[in-house]
Design a protein around this motif. Structure first.
Motif, short mmCIF file in Angstrom:
data_model
loop_
_atom_site.label_atom_id
_atom_site.label_comp_id
_atom_site.label_asym_id
_atom_site.label_seq_id
_atom_site.Cartn_x
_atom_site.Cartn_y
_atom_site.Cartn_z
N ASP A 3 0.85 -1.18 0.00
CA ASP A 3 0.00 0.00 0.00
C ASP A 3 0.89 1.23 0.00
O ASP A 3 1.97 1.21 0.59
CB ASP A 3 -0.84 0.06 1.28
CG ASP A 3 -1.87 -1.04 1.34
OD1 ASP A 3 -2.73 -1.08 0.47
OD2 ASP A 3 -1.78 -1.87 2.28
N MET A 4 0.39 2.31 -0.61
CA MET A 4 1.08 3.59 -0.48
C MET A 4 0.64 4.20 0.83
O MET A 4 -0.53 4.56 1.00
CB MET A 4 0.71 4.52 -1.64
CG MET A 4 1.53 4.32 -2.90
SD MET A 4 3.31 4.37 -2.62
CE MET A 4 3.57 6.12 -2.51
N LEU A 5 1.55 4.29 1.75
CA LEU A 5 1.18 4.80 3.07
C LEU A 5 2.19 5.84 3.54
O LEU A 5 3.40 5.73 3.28
CB LEU A 5 1.16 3.67 4.10
CG LEU A 5 0.12 2.55 3.92
CD1 LEU A 5 0.36 1.45 4.94
CD2 LEU A 5 -1.29 3.11 4.07
N GLU A 6 1.67 6.83 4.28
CA GLU A 6 2.55 7.75 4.99
C GLU A 6 3.19 6.98 6.14
O GLU A 6 2.56 6.09 6.72
CB GLU A 6 1.74 8.93 5.53
CG GLU A 6 2.60 10.06 6.04
CD GLU A 6 1.87 10.95 7.03
OE1 GLU A 6 1.13 10.42 7.87
OE2 GLU A 6 2.05 12.17 6.96
N GLY A 7 4.42 7.32 6.48
CA GLY A 7 5.13 6.61 7.54
C GLY A 7 4.30 6.44 8.81
O GLY A 7 4.18 5.35 9.36
N SER A 8 3.72 7.54 9.28
CA SER A 8 2.96 7.50 10.53
C SER A 8 1.76 6.57 10.42
O SER A 8 1.40 5.87 11.36
CB SER A 8 2.45 8.90 10.87
OG SER A 8 3.53 9.77 10.99
N GLN A 9 1.15 6.59 9.23
CA GLN A 9 -0.01 5.74 9.01
C GLN A 9 0.41 4.27 9.03
O GLN A 9 -0.26 3.43 9.63
CB GLN A 9 -0.58 6.10 7.63
CG GLN A 9 -2.00 5.71 7.44
CD GLN A 9 -2.48 6.10 6.04
OE1 GLN A 9 -1.70 6.58 5.20
NE2 GLN A 9 -3.75 5.88 5.78
N ALA A 10 1.53 4.00 8.40
CA ALA A 10 2.04 2.63 8.38
C ALA A 10 2.37 2.16 9.79
O ALA A 10 2.06 1.03 10.18
CB ALA A 10 3.28 2.56 7.48
N ILE A 11 2.98 3.04 10.57
CA ILE A 11 3.34 2.68 11.95
C ILE A 11 2.06 2.42 12.76
O ILE A 11 1.97 1.43 13.50
CB ILE A 11 4.21 3.78 12.60
CG1 ILE A 11 5.58 3.83 11.92
CG2 ILE A 11 4.36 3.56 14.10
CD1 ILE A 11 6.39 5.07 12.21
N ALA A 12 1.07 3.29 12.59
CA ALA A 12 -0.19 3.11 13.32
C ALA A 12 -0.83 1.77 12.96
O ALA A 12 -1.34 1.05 13.82
CB ALA A 12 -1.14 4.26 13.01
N ARG A 13 -0.79 1.43 11.66
CA ARG A 13 -1.38 0.14 11.23
C ARG A 13 -0.60 -1.02 11.83
O ARG A 13 -1.17 -2.04 12.22
CB ARG A 13 -1.39 0.06 9.70
CG ARG A 13 -2.21 1.17 9.01
CD ARG A 13 -3.64 0.76 8.75
NE ARG A 13 -3.75 -0.31 7.76
CZ ARG A 13 -3.90 -0.11 6.44
NH1 ARG A 13 -3.92 1.11 5.94
NH2 ARG A 13 -4.03 -1.14 5.63
N ALA A 14 0.73 -0.88 11.89
CA ALA A 14 1.55 -1.94 12.48
C ALA A 14 1.24 -2.10 13.96
O ALA A 14 1.13 -3.21 14.49
CB ALA A 14 3.04 -1.64 12.28
N VAL A 15 1.09 -0.97 14.64
CA VAL A 15 0.74 -1.02 16.07
C VAL A 15 -0.59 -1.74 16.23
O VAL A 15 -0.74 -2.63 17.07
CB VAL A 15 0.67 0.41 16.66
CG1 VAL A 15 0.05 0.39 18.06
CG2 VAL A 15 2.05 1.04 16.70
N ALA A 16 -1.56 -1.39 15.39
CA ALA A 16 -2.89 -2.02 15.49
C ALA A 16 -2.79 -3.53 15.28
O ALA A 16 -3.49 -4.30 15.95
CB ALA A 16 -3.84 -1.40 14.47
N LEU A 17 -1.92 -3.95 14.37
CA LEU A 17 -1.75 -5.39 14.11
C LEU A 17 -1.22 -6.11 15.36
O LEU A 17 -1.41 -7.31 15.50
CB LEU A 17 -0.80 -5.60 12.93
CG LEU A 17 -1.39 -5.32 11.55
CD1 LEU A 17 -0.27 -5.27 10.50
CD2 LEU A 17 -2.44 -6.36 11.16
#
Ligand code: TPP
Ligand code: MG
Lengths: 390, 327
Positions: A3-17
């Motif tokens: 996915d094309m993601l902003e860094g912060s968004q990617a980190i947030a998604r990783a945290v959620a996982l």
């Protein structure tokens, strides 16, 4: 899937996982997008967690501490002044051996006020007793976040995942987000042995007199040292799941046989790699990336530096009156090579100062001067300073 | 009453005690008594977040601990936030266990005030108990914003140019009540059954609650440890420490004073006010000032009671109810 993601968004998604049960954070640039993204995931029903909207970073860290001690996986994030405000709690979390994960979106510390990137914040709390991992790019930030929980929970040591503010947090990249099944398979549910429980009341955080304090510190120190194995294992095991390694403790890039080396941490790695392509005539250069700064990976670093004749250290922080922080530690680790290994230390990219590709040839040129200062801040424009401050 | 020794009588009461004897508090310590009473009434199904201060220090000299409840000490100024995190975790886990936060007046009125205010605003299901001994006792009796006007401490000494603390005691319970929490109250270790009743009330509330427990400190206040209860009772009977209950910001209960005592009786019992009894016009002025503060409290809360003094009548019943929770 990418996915094309902003860094912060990617980190947030990783945290959620990672399924944190309690999340507490407070806005500060450049961390803000992480807490905003997490809030949105909660609002959209994509993350079930107790989101505690605290009144300060001091409380964010305290809430995470209390939650993890009460038996829930906890997460927090901050930057700069926020890390400073948290610092008393950060030492406390480590001293109590509470496992949790914090993302530090690296930013300069004021004064003078600067919202831009350097690594003074995480460096200022390097002795707090946390594991510190520095990410080179956003894919790594995602993978390291997931690894961080496993490391923290196996070692009962908190982990700080450091990502360069703006350079990573605000940059769009194609990110391969793992599936929930992959993460669940890698990261078992949180279980804290010393969790507070009325059926088995224990006292945590007691007063410790001189006859026991050294022993507690010894245990802390040894636990950090032993964490080296877990950090390597987490990267290896996650690579098996995801197909990607994040660089273990120390990553060697460029020409591994080169006699000239450059050592750095974080996103400057990518810049230097690209510069190696941009300036192919510079000759062979070994690029050494310190991914793990605490615990300090002596052995891995020495292996990575074997055979070097010249080494430049590029770091995004300094200890005024001493010089480089990373440089001083690397020098100490390689002390017995002094005489055969010429080391110079440069602070770069302070307060968001750009690190252009041309940094590489300029550093190599400076490094080649035998009588140069052991440490200096690169790119200081002396004309901007009054005479007496130069 | 028979001549049975007290220890024997105790054994006949199935009472849960969250704080065991054997700790290192001074004799006559109000906080030790207060914490015992609070945990007795709150029962065993609790987690405690304890701020730095005397209570933390005298109960947990490693490798010993006096606590029979799960207990965590983190820092001086974050009990409210630690408790918030514990409560969030319990909520996430679906556990009904109640969280208690314990802190001194310094950890509550001063340095921990922000974390406490955040906890109240977010309405965490936490009972926050402030053991108010009116100074930083753990570090050797320095003034806090809870120290009463004119009291001496090591940082508000009396001398040629000063009559002790120059500022007023902060009206913390009103500030707490202004958060519109379901329940905020004051209590005193001199009125144990009233204190227990208030703890039980707070425990029954789902949300943030607050209890300020007036806790004499023989060392800091300068009185014999044997008369702590008498001194604490005088604070209530003079009107200087009103016992009140506030629900959602409105006054819903007061402990009436049948025979109001002059503030001199309370002040004279403590060395921290000794300078007020010197032959000095400034001392007389301060005494009048303090009497006016007490009169104001009595007026403001309507403390003058015509009914008999509430001197602890329902104690036995309270103890049994505390015990039932444990059984
Ligand atoms: C940040 C910080 N500042 C100062 C201290 C030193 N200190 C420890 S306890 C204390 C006073 C405690 O006073 P209070 O909260 O009233 O509790 P008491 O000891 O009177 O019960 C102080 C100043 C500390 N531990 N942490
Ligand atoms: Mg106090």
């Amino acid at each position: 899937m990418r996915d094309m993601l902003e860094g912060s968004q990617a980190i947030a998604r990783a945290v959620a996982l990672c399924r944190p049960q309690v999340v507490a954070a407070y806005p500060i640039t450049p961390q803000t997008h992480i807490v905003e993204n997490l809030s949105k995931l909660v609002a959209d029903g994509k993350l079930t967690t107790e989101l505690v909207s605290v009144e300060s970073e001091f409380s964010a860290a305290s809430v995470a501490l209390g939650a993890a001690a009460a038996g829930s996986r906890a997460y927090t994030a901050s930057s700069s002044q926020g890390i400073m405000l948290m610092s008393e709690v950060l030492f406390n979390i480590a001293g109590l051996r509470i496992p949790l994960v914090l993302t530090c979106a690296n930013r300069a510390i004021g004064a003078p006020l600067s919202i831009w990137n350097d690594q003074q914040d995480s460096m200022a709390v390097r002795d707090a007793g946390w594991i510190q991992l520095y990410c080179a790019d956003n894919q790594e930030a995602v993978d390291t976040t997931i690894q961080a929980y496993r490391i923290a929970e196996r070692c009962e040591i908190p982990v700080m995942v450091c990502v360069d503010g703006f350079v990573l947090t605000h940059t769009m990249e194609a990110i391969d987000l793992p599936t929930q099944e992959q993460v669940d398979g890698f990261l078992p549910p949180y279980r804290f042995n010393r969790a507070l429980d009325p059926r088995r009341p224990i006292s945590i955080g007691t007063l410790v007199a001189p006859e026991y304090f050294s022993e507690v510190r010894h245990a802390n120190h040894k636990a950090l040292e032993r964490a080296i194995d877990e950090i390597e294992a987490a990267d290896r095991d996650w690579a098996e799941v995801s197909g990607r390694s994040s660089g273990g403790l120390v990553e060697v890039l460029g020409d591994p046989e080169a006699r000239i080396g450059i050592l750095t941490l974080g996103s400057a790695t990518g810049t230097l790699l690209e510069a190696l392509d941009e300036y192919p005539d510079l000759g062979p250069v070994r690029l050494i990336r310190l991914r793990c700064f605490r615990p300090f990976p002596f052995e891995a670093l020495r292996r990575a530096c074997a055979g070097l004749e010249q080494l430049a250290i590029l770091e995004r922080a300094l200890s005024p009156g001493l010089g480089g922080i990373v440089g001083t530690e690397v020098r100490a680790a390689l002390a017995d090579l002094e005489g055969t290994l010429h080391i110079r230390d440069y602070a770069v990219g302070l307060g968001g100062r750009d690190i252009p590709l041309s940094t590489l040839p300029r550093v190599l040129e400076a490094l080649a001067v035998p009588e140069s200062e052991r440490f200096r801040i690169l790119d200081v424009n002396l004309e901007q300073l009054p005479e007496e401050d130069r | 009453m028979s001549e049975q020794p007290i220890a024997d009588l105790r054994r006949h009461q199935p009472r849960f005690s969250g704080l065991e004897s054997g700790h290192r508090a001074c004799t006559g310590c109000g906080e030790a008594l207060g914490a015992r009473l609070v945990t007795e009434a709150a029962g065993p199904d609790v987690l405690v977040a304890n701020a730095t201060g005397c209570l933390e220090v005298f109960t947990t000299a490693w490798p010993q601990s006096s606590w029979r409840v799960p207990w965590l000490h983190s820092l001086f100024e974050n009990a409210g936030a630690i408790a918030s995190g514990m409560e969030a975790a319990l909520k996430a886990q679906g556990r009904p266990t109640k969280v208690l936060a314990f802190a001194g007046d310094g950890g509550t009125f001063d340095i921990g005030f922000q974390a406490l205010s955040g906890m109240l605003e977010r309405d965490h299901n936490v009972l926050y108990v402030c053991y108010d001994n009116e100074a930083y006792m753990n570090t050797g009796i320095q003034r806090s914003s809870s120290t009463p006007h004119a009291a001496t401490t090591t940082t508000s000494p009396a001398g040629k140019a000063r009559m002790g603390k120059r500022h007023l005691k902060k009206d913390i319970v009103s500030i707490i009540a202004a958060h519109h929490v379901a329940y905020a109250a004051t209590a005193s270790v001199a009125y144990p059954s009233d204190l227990r009743k208030k703890v039980r009330r707070a425990m029954a509330v789902e949300g943030a609650t607050f209890l300020q427990v007036h806790s004499p400190c023989p060392l800091g206040w300068g009185h014999d440890g044997a008369v702590s209860i008498e001194v604490a009772r005088l604070a209530v009977q003079t009107g200087l420490f009103p016992l009140v209950e506030l629900e959602r910001g409105s006054l819903t209960g007061v402990m009436p004073i049948r025979e109001v005592r002059p503030v001199r009786d309370y002040l004279r019992a403590q060395k921290r006010f000794v300078h007020l009894f010197a032959d000095d016009p400034r001392a007389r002025e301060e005494l009048d000032h303090i009497q006016a503060l007490a009169d104001h409290n009595i007026e403001r809360y309507g403390l003058r009671g015509d009914r008999p003094d509430a001197l602890d009548s329902e104690g036995a019943d309270t103890v049994r109810r505390g015990g039932a929770r444990w059984a």
